[in-house]
Write a protein that holds these residues in place. Structure first.
Motif, mmCIF file in Angstrom:
data_model
loop_
_atom_site.group_PDB
_atom_site.id
_atom_site.type_symbol
_atom_site.label_atom_id
_atom_site.label_comp_id
_atom_site.label_asym_id
_atom_site.label_seq_id
_atom_site.Cartn_x
_atom_site.Cartn_y
_atom_site.Cartn_z
ATOM 1 N N ASN A 118 0.836 -1.194 0.000
ATOM 2 C CA ASN A 118 0.000 0.000 0.000
ATOM 3 C C ASN A 118 0.875 1.250 0.000
ATOM 4 O O ASN A 118 1.526 1.557 0.987
ATOM 5 N N PHE A 119 0.886 1.937 -1.112
ATOM 6 C CA PHE A 119 1.653 3.182 -1.192
ATOM 7 C C PHE A 119 0.752 4.394 -0.909
ATOM 8 O O PHE A 119 1.133 5.522 -1.154
ATOM 9 N N PHE A 120 -0.463 4.129 -0.436
ATOM 10 C CA PHE A 120 -1.415 5.177 -0.102
ATOM 11 C C PHE A 120 -1.592 6.165 -1.254
ATOM 12 O O PHE A 120 -1.685 7.370 -1.041
ATOM 13 N N GLY A 121 -1.594 5.647 -2.460
ATOM 14 C CA GLY A 121 -1.861 6.469 -3.630
ATOM 15 C C GLY A 121 -0.722 7.385 -4.034
ATOM 16 O O GLY A 121 -0.855 8.201 -4.947
ATOM 17 N N ASN A 122 0.430 7.248 -3.383
ATOM 18 C CA ASN A 122 1.568 8.119 -3.687
ATOM 19 C C ASN A 122 2.366 7.541 -4.864
ATOM 20 O O ASN A 122 3.196 6.646 -4.698
ATOM 21 N N GLN A 126 5.649 5.032 -5.103
ATOM 22 C CA GLN A 126 5.555 3.731 -5.770
ATOM 23 C C GLN A 126 6.683 3.567 -6.783
ATOM 24 O O GLN A 126 7.238 2.490 -6.940
ATOM 25 N N LYS A 127 7.038 4.664 -7.461
ATOM 26 C CA LYS A 127 8.072 4.625 -8.477
ATOM 27 C C LYS A 127 9.473 4.491 -7.850
ATOM 28 O O LYS A 127 10.304 3.728 -8.336
ATOM 29 N N ASN A 128 9.711 5.200 -6.757
ATOM 30 C CA ASN A 128 11.070 5.283 -6.217
ATOM 31 C C ASN A 128 11.384 4.298 -5.090
ATOM 32 O O ASN A 128 12.544 4.031 -4.815
ATOM 33 N N ALA A 129 10.340 3.815 -4.432
ATOM 34 C CA ALA A 129 10.587 2.942 -3.282
ATOM 35 C C ALA A 129 10.657 1.489 -3.726
ATOM 36 O O ALA A 129 10.212 1.121 -4.801
ATOM 37 N N VAL A 243 6.337 9.609 6.157
ATOM 38 C CA VAL A 243 7.049 10.121 4.990
ATOM 39 C C VAL A 243 6.075 10.927 4.149
ATOM 40 O O VAL A 243 5.010 10.439 3.785
ATOM 41 N N LYS A 244 6.428 12.160 3.889
ATOM 42 C CA LYS A 244 5.568 13.001 3.043
ATOM 43 C C LYS A 244 5.902 12.802 1.569
ATOM 44 O O LYS A 244 5.007 12.729 0.731
ATOM 45 N N SER A 245 7.211 12.741 1.248
ATOM 46 C CA SER A 245 7.574 12.555 -0.157
ATOM 47 C C SER A 245 8.968 11.957 -0.266
ATOM 48 O O SER A 245 9.768 12.028 0.671
ATOM 49 N N TYR A 246 9.233 11.353 -1.409
ATOM 50 C CA TYR A 246 10.550 10.770 -1.676
ATOM 51 C C TYR A 246 10.793 10.814 -3.183
ATOM 52 O O TYR A 246 10.020 10.269 -3.964
ATOM 53 N N TRP A 266 9.933 0.182 1.409
ATOM 54 C CA TRP A 266 8.607 0.532 1.886
ATOM 55 C C TRP A 266 7.897 -0.707 2.429
ATOM 56 O O TRP A 266 7.548 -1.611 1.677
ATOM 57 N N THR A 267 7.726 -0.756 3.752
ATOM 58 C CA THR A 267 7.006 -1.892 4.353
ATOM 59 C C THR A 267 5.868 -1.360 5.210
ATOM 60 O O THR A 267 5.444 -2.010 6.164
#
Lengths: 430, 430
Positions: A118-122, A126-129, A243-246, A266-267
């Motif tokens: 679950n990347f919570f829609g981010n 999703q691309k970087n983690a 985490v707000k952004s990465y 991301w876990t």
């Protein structure tokens, strides 16, 4: 029955199981003596023992020793059929699944598709983690960790060196905690010998947890001790941060603090991974499929869901059962009985979860365990918990040979302080 | 010395070894006590035990058990440095290598880059055939074999079924013979249980050999027996045929005959894989590097070549030594001594190949061996040869743990008639 691609009609009622995780595997095996046709479909040709994925990612085990081919597992089960495919969508009206190899009809459908990260829609996250849900994920993470250190030898400057050598793990559940522990062990015992040209003390392992404790859902003792163990290993634990952004370099926390790392694992949560084509009303919070106490998907009379993807609400579990192996195995087992009862016109039995507790390991000699046995609770942290953790995981692995190979790796790793599978395999050309 | 990307200058003469196969590995290890700096570069971070690649391809072993991380192998060797990179070209004038991570200067350069598959310039063949030179190749071949059978379950018609179930192996050397034997075992013992819906008898295994005997270079007894063993396994051996073309479906032989298969495995020859930038006159027949009796590349005074890529011509070996492990290991060992002699101003020793014989295994209980020991020749075929084959390969594998894991897989495979690593791993999305 609709004529189908390849799968023969045995004349018996066909139960199609989507997904061979803990739930689907247990169900298919438990139906071995039933007068039914069992069709298992999965996108892999093997079952993955997910609890040890983190050891594959940290060079302790190789992927094959925690994977087991379905066809081998079901050898000799006459009513069993397997297809390597993915579901495109459900057509409940025609009682069939559209899959990548054609239509598969069913009398009873069991959705056991598990969960996904679950990347919570981010989308940027999703691309970087990096996620850790499959053997391929684990091998890719292992490649990333090792390549980072190889590349650090050529770092232009301190900034680039730190980007390569620092790691950020988001999520303080079992996967995050176990991964942080295993990475610390690599940092302490393996990397200083492998990379004598680097100052391994520069390597930071950061663990970010949104709440004020690790291993939420376990006892206060387990949470506290796991934090203590990780701190002793030199893991930087950041509680009460999100985490707000990465962007692949800078990890911005909601506290305003920033971390820098090329690798963010991301876990921090999973959601159900249901198939497409289910009625909207069947999909519940967390993308899980709402089922009744018999694991029947509400609004259907021959579609079931079990394991992580199923959400069975009860006074004791108002948000459904925890998304771990035990409820999945127990639901798979009970559903096999209930399907037989259903076919015999008998009354099914309602599911009741027998929680046997939970545990997590943090590096060598350390684990935390909250066990429930014989209606008693038993909490332990440290060496005994670690022995119990190893024993339980070892007996849960399929096949004597895999168990032996895992044990062999553990014993050799324990006495040598080494993690031997430091292989960069299947790396893409850069 | 030119200032370099990352690699520290230890003050000692730097020997750069390109390639960590049998030759490079032996050389680097043998230099452990020398007052030199050893820099090994390789495109992988591990050594591959190539003789068992065919067992990885046929689900008998997993890749990790025949791979060994360089950094682990050289742990504790203070003069050893490793870099994960590929050579772009040699700049002998400036005494440095251009690599993907920058320039690497050397005092002595040793090229141990081995061999690559020889498609004899046939681009279509290169595109459609599968080679077997690396662990990734082996895993991809395993995936292909298993996916073919999974897809055969959905075959539209007999023609497509045969394309998926039939296999063509080109080349009757050890790799081709061993692969054909191992595939036959899968066909006999494993696939009938795994794919009970298919008629496994339909599966054809074809082995194509250009000459009139298998295992050219071995004794007549070995050639004849290997042919007999393969025929007993039901392998269709096509002698005195060459492949003219292959479009991914139709294998056209120079005899005019045609075979049909989606999978063609090419083991019909190798050529040297030298680095770029060598003088043209140094490259000899078969793309190998012409060296003198000290493994010095003619026309250079500090560039050596060892192993498969080196071609040392002598009356006994007018075409150079056979491209197998033993000459590579022996050359690596001798060159370490000669480099030390050179640095001490002593006279180097000329290389003399001690041929210990060769062998090949053909399925369970069968192998052929031509051994040379204590100046005597000893030929055997069948069960004893098979035991010798296993013993020799087992002791040649690096590390006690890998040896134990391979042995465990062999024992379990022997008694269960099974090949357990039937995993489709890292398959690309279709």
């Amino acid at each position: 029955m609709v004529k189908l691609t390849g799968i023969p009609d045995t004349g018996n009622p066909r139960i199609v199981i989507v997904g061979g995780g803990f739930a689907g595997l247990k169900l298919a095996k438990s139906l071995s003596k039933a007068a039914v046709q069992v069709v298992l479909i999965d996108k892999n040709n093997y079952h993955t023992f997910q609890p040890l994925l983190y050891q594959v990612a940290t060079s302790g085990l190789n992927g094959a020793s925690i994977a087991y081919p379905f066809r081998k597992f079901f050898e000799g089960q006459q009513n069993f059929f397997f297809r390597l495919t993915e579901v495109i969508s459900l057509d409940a009206g025609r009682q069939l699944l559209n899959t990548t190899i054609g239509e598969i009809a069913y009398h009873y459908l069991v959705i056991a598709t598990g969960a996904e990260t679950n990347f919570f829609g981010n989308a940027l996250m999703q691309k970087n983690a990096i996620a850790l849900k499959s053997i391929n994920d684990a091998v890719m993470l292992r490649n990333t960790i090792l390549c980072n250190l190889e590349n650090a030898l050529q770092a232009r400057d301190e900034a680039q060196l730190n980007l390569l050598m620092d790691f950020v793990i988001v999520g303080g559940g079992p996967t995050g905690v176990e991964l942080a522990g295993a990475l610390s062990e690599l940092r302490k015992h393996v990397f200083p010998k492998d990379y004598k040209e680097l100052n391994i003390k520069q390597m930071d392992i950061n663990l970010i947890q949104s709440g004020d404790q690790l291993l939420k859902g376990m006892s206060a003792e387990a949470s506290e001790k796991s934090l203590e163990f990780l701190k002793n290993y030199g893991v930087k634990v950041w509680l009460n941060r999100r985490v707000k952004s990465y962007d692949g370099e800078t990890v911005l926390l909601d506290s305003g603090e920033e971390l820098k790392a090329h690798t963010l694992i991301w876990t921090a949560g999973v959601v159900g991974a249901p198939i497409k084509g289910l009625k909207e009303e069947s999909i519940f919070k967390g993308n899980r499929i709402r089922v009744n106490e018999y694991n029947l998907v509400e609004a259907y009379d021959n579609v079931f869901a079990i394991g992580d993807v199923a959400c069975m609400i009860s006074p004791e579990y108002p948000e459904g059962h925890p998304m771990v192996a035990q409820p999945a195995i127990q639901q798979g087992k009970l559903l096999s009985k209930n399907l037989t009862r259903l076919l015999n016109g008998e009354k099914p039995e309602a599911f009741k979860y027998h929680d046997q507790g939970s545990m997590a390991t943090i590096g060598r000699n350390h684990a935390v365990a909250d066990l429930k046995m014989f209606n008693r609770e038993f909490k332990t942290q440290g060496f005994l918990a670690w022995l119990i953790w190893m024993f339980i995981h070892l007996i849960s692995i399929i096949s004597f040979k895999n168990r032996l190979i895992v044990l062999l790796n553990w014993i050799s790793g324990y006495f040598s302080y080494d993690k031997g599978i430091r292989l960069i395999l299947g790396r893409k050309k850069e």
